[in-house]
Design an enzyme around this catalytic site. Structure first.
Site, short mmCIF file in Angstrom:
data_model
loop_
_atom_site.label_atom_id
_atom_site.label_comp_id
_atom_site.label_asym_id
_atom_site.label_seq_id
_atom_site.Cartn_x
_atom_site.Cartn_y
_atom_site.Cartn_z
N CYS A 52 0.83 -1.21 0.00
CA CYS A 52 0.00 0.00 0.00
C CYS A 52 0.86 1.26 0.00
CB CYS A 52 -0.93 -0.01 1.22
SG CYS A 52 -2.06 1.38 1.25
N CYS A 56 0.27 4.86 7.01
CA CYS A 56 -0.37 4.66 8.32
C CYS A 56 0.63 3.94 9.25
CB CYS A 56 -1.65 3.84 8.14
SG CYS A 56 -2.67 4.43 6.77
N CYS A 59 0.27 0.23 10.34
CA CYS A 59 -0.17 -0.80 9.40
C CYS A 59 0.95 -1.63 8.78
CB CYS A 59 -1.01 -0.16 8.30
SG CYS A 59 -1.76 -1.42 7.24
N CYS A 96 -16.40 -9.39 5.56
CA CYS A 96 -15.78 -8.10 5.25
C CYS A 96 -14.50 -8.30 4.46
CB CYS A 96 -15.50 -7.35 6.55
SG CYS A 96 -14.74 -5.76 6.26
N CYS A 128 -19.52 -6.60 3.55
CA CYS A 128 -18.87 -5.34 3.92
C CYS A 128 -17.56 -5.27 3.14
CB CYS A 128 -18.61 -5.36 5.42
SG CYS A 128 -17.69 -3.93 6.00
N CYS A 188 -19.61 1.74 8.77
CA CYS A 188 -18.84 1.10 9.84
C CYS A 188 -17.62 1.98 10.05
CB CYS A 188 -18.43 -0.30 9.41
SG CYS A 188 -17.28 -1.09 10.54
N ARG A 260 -17.96 -2.96 17.98
CA ARG A 260 -17.19 -4.18 17.70
C ARG A 260 -15.85 -4.22 18.42
NH1 ARG A 260 -17.13 -4.08 12.29
NH2 ARG A 260 -19.29 -4.72 12.46
N1 SAM Z 1 -6.79 0.36 3.17
C1 SAM Z 1 -8.07 0.59 3.71
C2 SAM Z 1 -8.13 1.72 4.70
O1 SAM Z 1 -7.10 2.07 5.27
O2 SAM Z 1 -9.22 2.25 4.92
C3 SAM Z 1 -8.69 -0.65 4.32
C4 SAM Z 1 -7.86 -1.62 5.13
S1 SAM Z 1 -7.17 -1.00 6.67
C5 SAM Z 1 -6.05 -2.27 7.08
C6 SAM Z 1 -8.53 -1.07 7.81
C7 SAM Z 1 -8.31 -0.62 9.22
O3 SAM Z 1 -7.59 -1.59 9.95
C8 SAM Z 1 -7.51 0.65 9.47
O4 SAM Z 1 -8.28 1.80 9.28
C9 SAM Z 1 -7.15 0.50 10.94
O5 SAM Z 1 -8.12 1.09 11.76
C10 SAM Z 1 -7.12 -1.02 11.14
N2 SAM Z 1 -5.75 -1.51 11.41
C11 SAM Z 1 -4.77 -1.67 10.52
N3 SAM Z 1 -3.64 -2.14 11.10
C12 SAM Z 1 -3.93 -2.27 12.42
C13 SAM Z 1 -3.18 -2.71 13.55
N4 SAM Z 1 -1.90 -3.06 13.44
N5 SAM Z 1 -3.78 -2.74 14.75
C14 SAM Z 1 -5.09 -2.36 14.87
N6 SAM Z 1 -5.85 -1.95 13.84
C15 SAM Z 1 -5.28 -1.89 12.63
C1 DTB Z 2 -11.39 -2.66 11.66
O1 DTB Z 2 -11.74 -1.67 12.31
N1 DTB Z 2 -10.52 -3.57 12.07
C2 DTB Z 2 -10.30 -4.57 11.05
C3 DTB Z 2 -11.31 -4.17 9.96
N2 DTB Z 2 -11.85 -2.95 10.46
C4 DTB Z 2 -10.89 -4.04 8.56
C5 DTB Z 2 -8.88 -4.67 10.62
C6 DTB Z 2 -7.94 -4.95 11.76
C7 DTB Z 2 -6.59 -5.17 11.18
C8 DTB Z 2 -5.57 -5.57 12.20
C9 DTB Z 2 -4.24 -5.75 11.62
C10 DTB Z 2 -4.14 -6.84 10.59
O2 DTB Z 2 -4.61 -7.99 10.81
O3 DTB Z 2 -3.53 -6.60 9.54
FE1 SF4 Z 3 -2.91 1.14 3.38
FE2 SF4 Z 3 -2.83 -0.03 5.76
FE3 SF4 Z 3 -3.23 2.59 5.60
FE4 SF4 Z 3 -5.17 0.90 4.76
S1 SF4 Z 3 -4.40 1.14 6.86
S2 SF4 Z 3 -4.45 2.74 3.70
S3 SF4 Z 3 -3.89 -0.78 3.96
S4 SF4 Z 3 -1.37 1.49 4.96
#
Ligand code: SAM
Ligand code: DTB
Ligand code: SF4
Length: 325
Positions: A52, A56, A59, A96, A128, A188, A260
């Site tokens: 990506c 973030c 992430c 989802c 979702c 959501c 959730r």
């Molecule tokens: N790329 C899209 C976005 O950012 O909206 C969708 C996927 S993103 C991985 C979805 C959500 O996962 C993020 O907004 C964040 O709140 C959550 N998330 C990602 N990495 C995480 C982590 N290490 N611990 C907890 N929540 C996480």
């Molecule tokens: C949300 O609030 N939590 C989920 C879902 N929406 C997409 C994602 C959590 C991701 C946790 C880190 C991972 O497994 O990569």
């Molecule tokens: Fe990309 Fe992860 Fe950020 Fe979603 S949360 S935009 S997958 S870097």
């Protein structure tokens, strides 16, 4: 009464209520507005993983951090539908699909996601997606294909956002949420605890969510899963008390929302999770993986439900209730 006119001071006072009192209040409101014996079981699938372009800090899927995940192009529709069927068989009612995209582009990959949405909808599950930023037209296309909900998190307060993500703004997030609403798709939207934010940041995020003209239908509360290679890998583990305070406040401010208990359950005891359900959480992600990180197995969760006398919520219940009223 459901209110969207909470003042910041009211949210602050609520959030700072002594913990036992706060849990008691949240449990009472939960009982008044919802069936406290049921918990929604959702399953996540990462349909496009890693690589990506966003930054973030939490992430593991951001291309610029060196994490151990395997980058994977968009999955084939058949394979996705196989996963969805398995999740349904295991008792999940919402599926989802997550993609590590900054935003949706009008290309062949999007056409494939549309097919996936149609397919999962035909299985009788609530579909979702979480695909990054969306235009109103794209949201409408997804809605026409049968999309039930769209996940797009605010993550933290507007003030702290820039410390966590620099490649997009809070307003970009709010714009997408608006586009999703306009398309008639269920929203959501929630956040993460443990990013290094202050209590004030948590209060401000709760205030933003609870003063949306229509509350999000579901509010995920994630505990940061610290992943090696990301800037937040050494952050301290979130204390269950902080998670419970966040969940209870969300429950009181947004009485009808599905709150959730999302990322972070893999390292929580059943007693910890029980406190979260007591404080008003009524939805979980089930299945041994979230997007890229571990989660308790279906069997472990069903054993927990048995122990606590909880049952999975049926699909499309929110819609049925709306028709009845
Ligand atoms: N790329 C899209 C976005 O950012 O909206 C969708 C996927 S993103 C991985 C979805 C959500 O996962 C993020 O907004 C964040 O709140 C959550 N998330 C990602 N990495 C995480 C982590 N290490 N611990 C907890 N929540 C996480
Ligand atoms: C949300 O609030 N939590 C989920 C879902 N929406 C997409 C994602 C959590 C991701 C946790 C880190 C991972 O497994 O990569
Ligand atoms: Fe990309 Fe992860 Fe950020 Fe979603 S949360 S935009 S997958 S870097």
């Amino acid at each position: 009464m459901i209110r969207s006119d909470w003042t910041l001071q009211e949210v602050e006072e609520l959030y700072n209520t002594p913990l036992m009192e706060l849990i008691y209040k949240a449990a009472t409101i939960h009982r008044e507005f919802n069936d406290t014996g049921e918990v929604q079981v959702c399953t996540l699938l990462s349909i496009k993983t890693g690589g990506c372009s966003e930054d973030c800090s939490y992430c593991p899927q951001a291309a610029r951090y060196h994490t151990d995940i395997n980058v994977q192009a968009l999955m084939k529709t058949d394979q996705v539908l196989e996963y969805a069927q398995k999740a349904k068989d295991a008792g999940s009612t919402r599926f989802c699909m997550g993609a590590a995209w900054r935003e949706v582009r009008d290309n062949r990959d999007f056409d494939r996601v549309i097919d996936m949405v149609k397919g999962v909808n035909e299985l009788g599950m609530e579909v979702c997606c979480t695909l990054g930023m969306l235009t109103e037209e794209q949201a409408k296309k997804l809605a026409d294909a049968g999309l039930y909900a769209y996940n797009h998190n605010l993550d933290t307060s507007a003030e702290y956002y820039g410390d966590i993500i620099s490649t997009r703004t809070y307003d970009d997030r709010l714009q997408t949420l608006d586009n999703v609403r306009k398309a008639g798709v269920s929203v959501c939207c929630g956040g993460i605890v443990g990013l290094g934010e202050t209590h004030e940041d948590r209060i401000k995020m709760l205030h933003t969510l609870a003063t949306m003209p229509e509350h999000p239908e579901s509010v995920p509360v994630n505990a940061l899963v610290p992943v090696k290679g990301t800037p937040l890998e050494h952050n301290e583990k979130v204390k269950v008390w902080d998670l419970v305070r966040m969940i209870a406040s969300a429950r009181i401010l947004m009485p009808k929302a599905m709150v959730r208990l999302s990322a972070g359950r893999a390292t929580m005891s059943i007693a910890d999770q029980t406190l979260c359900f007591m404080a008003g959480a009524n939805s979980i992600f089930a299945g041994e993986k979230l997007l890229t990180t571990p989660n308790p197995t279906f069997d472990e969760d069903m054993a927990m439900f048995d122990l606590l006398g909880l049952k999975p919520r049926e699909a499309f219940k929110g819609e049925k209730e709306m028709v009845q009223h």
